[in-house]
Design an enzyme around this catalytic site. Structure first.
Site, short mmCIF file in Angstrom:
data_model
loop_
_atom_site.label_atom_id
_atom_site.label_comp_id
_atom_site.label_asym_id
_atom_site.label_seq_id
_atom_site.Cartn_x
_atom_site.Cartn_y
_atom_site.Cartn_z
N SER B 146 0.84 -1.19 0.00
CA SER B 146 0.00 0.00 0.00
C SER B 146 0.88 1.26 0.00
O SER B 146 1.68 1.44 -0.91
CB SER B 146 -0.97 -0.07 1.18
OG SER B 146 -2.03 0.86 1.02
N ASP B 224 -10.17 -5.71 -2.82
CA ASP B 224 -9.54 -4.62 -2.06
C ASP B 224 -10.41 -3.38 -2.18
O ASP B 224 -10.64 -2.87 -3.29
CB ASP B 224 -8.15 -4.39 -2.66
CG ASP B 224 -7.32 -3.37 -1.89
OD1 ASP B 224 -7.90 -2.40 -1.35
OD2 ASP B 224 -6.10 -3.55 -1.86
N HIS B 257 -7.35 -6.11 1.22
CA HIS B 257 -6.17 -5.26 1.45
C HIS B 257 -5.38 -5.69 2.69
O HIS B 257 -4.40 -5.04 3.06
CB HIS B 257 -6.65 -3.80 1.62
CG HIS B 257 -5.58 -2.76 1.40
ND1 HIS B 257 -5.00 -2.52 0.18
CD2 HIS B 257 -4.98 -1.88 2.26
CE1 HIS B 257 -4.11 -1.55 0.28
NE2 HIS B 257 -4.07 -1.15 1.53
#
Lengths: 277, 277
Positions: B146, B224, B257
């Site tokens: 991320s 996600d 995620h």
């Protein structure tokens, strides 16, 4: 026995669910996680019991178990360690009350109404997961860590009809012979130590319980700060030797009491159970 | 550049240390973890950069990386995501300030004095770990998740002389083109978007940076919740195609995620880096 799914995650080619259901044993909502491989099932499964201060989350996020569960096609169930919430008794210490249920059925105030973790694990939990998910109730094992290792050993030894295999990481093998056990079982079961024997793995072996297990696998780190005072694996080795039973204690040099230790040897435990399920 | 060891754990046949050292870049103490296989070394190593809200701990306890690191004989370094503590600016939002350093060198008040994470990672961190541990500085790679995937991509593309390999999980591929980037880079670098280009992986590829990498591996979960609005992997695919460069984006059906996603594919990333180190 409705199971509510709180969240869902894909992990290692299977589905992990965080769940909640109402337990008649504890009289509270209880949480657990369940990971199921893809496919039709029914799948053999393992119940993991966690240690002091843990919830259903610690093992789920830290153990690395799902990679190994996927390889063996074994589902994994991990419940919380006690009832919780409004109206449930608690104690400010980490080793009593919420997060510290010790997998017993409490008989003493203020714990008796809700702290029924032995009945919860062997009853409501198994019924809920077998009712809601494609699990094969005839092929299940149990394992755990520290207080949860004690839970796994005592529950399996008392209920060999429920579980085909049992193992533990750094378990409390004898609450009758350590400070954690003295404190918790006095509170939950009262001062008559005869009432503690059904919750003491060494006493259960002495009493001939669970003789159908061909072996019990225990891993114990030698850098575990609780080894000498609380865990004492030599006590279960002695009980097993006296009873002519097999318990394999592997002493792991340098390893401590953490999930780093568990994650290192969890693959060996999955292989141990897979052979027996 | 003294490294203080805060705690030590055995994990998967190696030693994990939680460490602290003083960084001249950030002007603060900084924390990181380092896992080193047993043996003499020097070992090739990977630097992991974590995402928003994380410390040095999240990847260390949740990723399951050490099993794979042990198999490949690769050491692992995981720093905190920002400077912290008294006198360090912060913001109540999760996506700015402490825990959200974005791996840039801030030029704007109140961030500029301490939020120098680009310089920290490429300078003080590498110097500290290579000075204190048996690591081979000529064989290192970088990866992250991320915000940390953004950090890994931009740092590698700007410094191909430092890293031989780079990969990412669900990276922010273009802070110039997402709300997280708009907010953080406006705060840290000011409103002139030309100043953001050295911190945008797509812009760096457009500008011909890091062309020596034969491939860049990216895993992206299709469940996600940040995929559409923040992550946009199609932007780096387009930039790579236009530049005649190879970037492999693997879209993983059903994965989100979380570290459950990372733990599922971390073994593939270790194998990717091991081939190149």
């Amino acid at each position: 026995m409705t199971v509510e799914t709180l969240s869902t995650h894909r992990v290692h080619g299977g589905t992990l669910r965080y769940c909640r259901h109402d337990s008649t044993s504890t009289g509270t909502p209880m949480k657990f996680t369940v990971w199921i491989p893809d496919g039709q099932g029914p799948f053999p499964y393992l119940v993991w019991l966690s240690g002091l201060t843990c919830t259903e989350d610690n093992f789920t996020v830290k153990s690395g178990v799902y990679e190994h569960a996927a390889r063996h096609g074994i589902a994994i169930v991990a419940p919380d360690t006690s009832p919780r919430g409004e109206g449930v008794a608690d104690d400010p210490a980490y080793d009593l009350g919420q997060g510290a249920g010790f997998y017993v059925d409490a008989t003493q105030a203020p714990w008796a109404p809700h702290f029924m973790m032995h009945s919860y694990v062997t009853g409501d939990l198994l019924a809920a997961v077998e009712g809601a998910f494609p699990l094969d109730g005839a092929r299940k094992g149990i394992f755990g860590h520290s207080m949860g290792g004690h839970g796994a050993l005592t529950i399996a030894l008392k209920h060999p009809e429920l579980f085909k295999s049992v193992s533990a990481f750094s378990p409390i093998v004898s609450p009758l012979n350590c400070p954690w056990g003295d404190k918790a079982l006095t509170a939950y079961l009262g001062p008559d130590r005869a009432a503690w024997r059904p919750y003491d793995a060494c006493a259960l072996i002495e009493d001939g319980k669970g003789a159908s297990f061909d072996d019990i696998l225990i891993d114990q780190g030698l850098a575990d700060s609780f080894l000498e005072n609380q865990l004492k694996p030599q006590l279960i080795e002695a009980a097993a030797a006296k009873a002519g039973r097999k318990v394999t204690v592997r002493r792991q040099d340098g390893y401590d009491h953490s999930y780093f230790f568990i994650s290192t040897f969890i693959g060996d435990h999955l292989a141990f159970h897979a052979q027996r399920l």
